[in-house]
Design a protein around this motif. Sequence first.
Motif, PDB file in Angstrom:
ATOM      1  N   LEU A 107       0.902  -1.306   0.285  1.00  0.00           N
ATOM      2  CA  LEU A 107       0.080  -0.245   0.109  1.00  0.00           C
ATOM      3  C   LEU A 107       0.926   1.505   0.509  1.00  0.00           C
ATOM      4  O   LEU A 107       0.718   2.310  -0.901  1.00  0.00           O
ATOM      5  N   GLY A 108       2.248   1.233   0.522  1.00  0.00           N
ATOM      6  CA  GLY A 108       2.877   2.779   0.828  1.00  0.00           C
ATOM      7  C   GLY A 108       3.334   2.895  -0.500  1.00  0.00           C
ATOM      8  O   GLY A 108       4.223   3.853  -1.084  1.00  0.00           O
ATOM      9  N   HIS A 109       3.536   1.433  -1.628  1.00  0.00           N
ATOM     10  CA  HIS A 109       3.826   1.997  -2.519  1.00  0.00           C
ATOM     11  C   HIS A 109       3.129   2.108  -3.613  1.00  0.00           C
ATOM     12  O   HIS A 109       3.752   2.188  -5.142  1.00  0.00           O
ATOM     13  N   VAL A 110       1.857   2.241  -3.453  1.00  0.00           N
ATOM     14  CA  VAL A 110       0.306   2.533  -4.609  1.00  0.00           C
ATOM     15  C   VAL A 110       0.920   3.554  -5.890  1.00  0.00           C
ATOM     16  O   VAL A 110       0.200   4.118  -7.018  1.00  0.00           O
ATOM     17  N   GLY A 111       1.033   5.119  -4.927  1.00  0.00           N
ATOM     18  CA  GLY A 111       1.546   5.850  -6.273  1.00  0.00           C
ATOM     19  C   GLY A 111      -0.440   6.839  -6.188  1.00  0.00           C
ATOM     20  O   GLY A 111      -0.861   6.502  -5.164  1.00  0.00           O
ATOM     21  N   ASP A 112      -0.173   6.768  -6.994  1.00  0.00           N
ATOM     22  CA  ASP A 112      -1.693   7.862  -7.399  1.00  0.00           C
ATOM     23  C   ASP A 112      -3.106   6.231  -7.820  1.00  0.00           C
ATOM     24  O   ASP A 112      -4.375   6.817  -8.432  1.00  0.00           O
ATOM     25  N   ASP A 113      -2.439   5.493  -8.094  1.00  0.00           N
ATOM     26  CA  ASP A 113      -3.712   4.163  -8.704  1.00  0.00           C
ATOM     27  C   ASP A 113      -4.549   3.771  -7.407  1.00  0.00           C
ATOM     28  O   ASP A 113      -4.137   3.294  -6.547  1.00  0.00           O
ATOM     29  N   ILE A 114      -5.676   4.608  -7.502  1.00  0.00           N
ATOM     30  CA  ILE A 114      -6.537   5.218  -6.764  1.00  0.00           C
ATOM     31  C   ILE A 114      -6.596   3.515  -6.813  1.00  0.00           C
ATOM     32  O   ILE A 114      -7.345   2.598  -5.861  1.00  0.00           O
ATOM     33  N   LEU A 116      -6.122   0.365  -7.140  1.00  0.00           N
ATOM     34  CA  LEU A 116      -5.387  -0.667  -6.719  1.00  0.00           C
ATOM     35  C   LEU A 116      -5.362  -0.510  -4.827  1.00  0.00           C
ATOM     36  O   LEU A 116      -4.780  -1.041  -4.175  1.00  0.00           O
ATOM     37  N   GLU A 117      -5.065   0.985  -4.877  1.00  0.00           N
ATOM     38  CA  GLU A 117      -5.131   1.576  -3.606  1.00  0.00           C
ATOM     39  C   GLU A 117      -5.705   0.811  -2.561  1.00  0.00           C
ATOM     40  O   GLU A 117      -6.090  -0.086  -1.808  1.00  0.00           O
ATOM     41  N   GLU A 118      -7.563   0.853  -3.231  1.00  0.00           N
ATOM     42  CA  GLU A 118      -9.161   0.597  -2.429  1.00  0.00           C
ATOM     43  C   GLU A 118      -8.772  -1.076  -3.055  1.00  0.00           C
ATOM     44  O   GLU A 118      -9.377  -1.345  -1.506  1.00  0.00           O
ATOM     45  N   LEU A 119      -7.864  -1.332  -3.605  1.00  0.00           N
ATOM     46  CA  LEU A 119      -8.312  -3.678  -3.709  1.00  0.00           C
ATOM     47  C   LEU A 119      -7.559  -3.942  -2.137  1.00  0.00           C
ATOM     48  O   LEU A 119      -7.531  -4.646  -1.787  1.00  0.00           O
ATOM     49  N   LEU A 120      -6.187  -2.991  -2.047  1.00  0.00           N
ATOM     50  CA  LEU A 120      -5.308  -3.316  -0.883  1.00  0.00           C
ATOM     51  C   LEU A 120      -5.693  -2.223   0.603  1.00  0.00           C
ATOM     52  O   LEU A 120      -5.222  -4.301   0.957  1.00  0.00           O
ATOM     53  N   ARG A 121      -6.664  -2.405   0.737  1.00  0.00           N
ATOM     54  CA  ARG A 121      -7.248  -1.644   1.191  1.00  0.00           C
ATOM     55  C   ARG A 121      -8.189  -2.588   2.268  1.00  0.00           C
ATOM     56  O   ARG A 121      -8.369  -2.813   2.871  1.00  0.00           O
TER      57      ARG A 121
END
Length: 142
Positions: A107-114, A116-121
């Motif tokens: 999650l600390g490396h997703v940058g602006d990829d929302i 991917l961020e939502e998937l990881l969350r």
Amino acid sequence: MAKENKKVIALMNELIEMEISGVMRYLHYALMIKGPNRIPIVKWFHEQAMEGYQHASTIGEKITSLGGHPSLKVTPVPETKTHKVLDILKESLEFEEKALEKYKEVLGHVGDDIALEELLREMIRLETEHCDEVRKMLDTNY
């Protein structure tokens, strides 16, 4: 492929390796449970194996969408030869806590990829709930 994408893909490959390892781990646990409470515990371990498969599939799909190649490796599953339910649950909790930390690291490396961020969350939420459930199962002071 951007440098950050390579890092994310490498970390996600570690996740897929852990999740596939979880499938093997939970299947083994299900096969080794004995005793009067066997049926519900075996069912629960089979459900955990299926969840690991689903997580691995989801992570693999994301790896390929980022231009990567999903790993074929599996994180080794130690054979402790301890098959008592509480011991197995403790092993399970340790494994799940490591996976949770890896999801947080990615999650600390997703940058602006929302997306991917939502998937990881979502995966972090599911793994956290799983850890909480195992902790409750380990609480024998009822």
